[in-house]
Scaffold this motif. Structure first.
Motif, PDB file in Angstrom:
ATOM      1  N   GLN A  93      28.047  41.917  50.591  1.00 30.75           N
ATOM      2  CA  GLN A  93      26.896  41.223  50.021  1.00 30.75           C
ATOM      3  C   GLN A  93      25.596  41.878  50.462  1.00 30.75           C
ATOM      4  N   LEU A  94      25.544  42.277  51.718  1.00 33.33           N
ATOM      5  CA  LEU A  94      24.348  42.939  52.230  1.00 33.33           C
ATOM      6  C   LEU A  94      24.120  44.263  51.512  1.00 33.33           C
ATOM      7  N   GLU A  95      25.165  45.036  51.306  1.00 30.13           N
ATOM      8  CA  GLU A  95      25.027  46.313  50.596  1.00 30.13           C
ATOM      9  C   GLU A  95      24.594  46.081  49.153  1.00 30.13           C
ATOM     10  N   THR A  96      25.129  45.045  48.511  1.00 34.92           N
ATOM     11  CA  THR A  96      24.718  44.705  47.151  1.00 34.92           C
ATOM     12  C   THR A  96      23.239  44.336  47.124  1.00 34.92           C
ATOM     13  N   ALA A  97      22.800  43.545  48.112  1.00 36.81           N
ATOM     14  CA  ALA A  97      21.379  43.151  48.184  1.00 36.81           C
ATOM     15  C   ALA A  97      20.490  44.362  48.430  1.00 36.81           C
ATOM     16  N   ARG A  98      20.941  45.279  49.281  1.00 37.88           N
ATOM     17  CA  ARG A  98      20.152  46.494  49.533  1.00 37.88           C
ATOM     18  C   ARG A  98      20.013  47.322  48.263  1.00 37.88           C
ATOM     19  N   ARG A 100      20.216  46.273  45.186  1.00 38.46           N
ATOM     20  CA  ARG A 100      19.327  45.546  44.276  1.00 38.46           C
ATOM     21  C   ARG A 100      17.874  45.727  44.686  1.00 38.46           C
ATOM     22  N   SER A 101      17.609  45.662  45.986  1.00 37.89           N
ATOM     23  CA  SER A 101      16.257  45.854  46.500  1.00 37.89           C
ATOM     24  C   SER A 101      15.739  47.248  46.158  1.00 37.89           C
ATOM     25  N   ARG A 102      16.594  48.261  46.307  1.00 43.14           N
ATOM     26  CA  ARG A 102      16.181  49.635  45.960  1.00 43.14           C
ATOM     27  C   ARG A 102      15.841  49.741  44.476  1.00 43.14           C
ATOM     28  N   ARG A 103      16.665  49.123  43.634  1.00 46.55           N
ATOM     29  CA  ARG A 103      16.392  49.176  42.186  1.00 46.55           C
ATOM     30  C   ARG A 103      15.099  48.450  41.847  1.00 46.55           C
ATOM     31  N   LEU A 104      14.874  47.273  42.465  1.00 46.38           N
ATOM     32  CA  LEU A 104      13.649  46.520  42.204  1.00 46.38           C
ATOM     33  C   LEU A 104      12.421  47.293  42.667  1.00 46.38           C
ATOM     34  N   LEU A 105      12.517  47.934  43.826  1.00 46.83           N
ATOM     35  CA  LEU A 105      11.406  48.731  44.325  1.00 46.83           C
ATOM     36  C   LEU A 105      11.131  49.893  43.375  1.00 46.83           C
ATOM     37  N   GLY A 106      12.192  50.566  42.931  1.00 47.15           N
ATOM     38  CA  GLY A 106      12.015  51.672  41.980  1.00 47.15           C
ATOM     39  C   GLY A 106      11.367  51.207  40.695  1.00 47.15           C
TER      40      GLY A 106
END
Length: 119
Positions: A93-98, A100-106
């Motif tokens: 779950q943490l890796e999935t959240a990371r 997702r965070s990278r995609r949102l930041l991009g």
């Protein structure tokens, strides 16, 4: 000053066979044997003459391993397996959240750069 091996030391020089009593679960023993408090004991028992750390079978015999009743060993192994499974799920779950965070930041950076270019 007494030397002790580095905590990452491996003792590969011999294989040590262990015969377990019927009152000791193999699953219990393997988990306890690989535990840090056992590694600490082994590191303290290891000896070196020229930088190569060794542990004899006599020294291994001095390692103190707690042995609760068999039913308790099995309960602990089951609980540990469940907790490790939960940890694995949380890591996923943490890796999935990371990700997702990278995609949102991009995406946010792309939008910001496009708005700057449009000015």
């Amino acid at each position: 000053m007494k030397q002790t091996p580095d905590e990452l030391t491996i003792f590969p020089d011999t294989m040590i066979r262990v015969r377990l009593k019927p009152s000791i679960s193999l699953e219990w023993f393997s988990r306890v044997w690989n535990a840090e408090f056992i590694r600490v004991q082994i590191r303290h028992l290891a000896k070196t003459a020229v930088g190569l750390w060794k542990v004899s079978q006599v020294q291994i015999g001095k390692v103190v391993i707690p042995v609760p009743p068999l039913a308790e060993q099995l309960r602990i192994v089951t609980s540990l397996d469940q907790l490790l499974s939960i940890c694995d799920q949380m890591e996923n779950q943490l890796e999935t959240a990371r990700e997702r965070s990278r995609r949102l930041l991009g995406s946010a950076l792309d939008q910001l750069l496009r708005s700057v270019d449009e000015r």
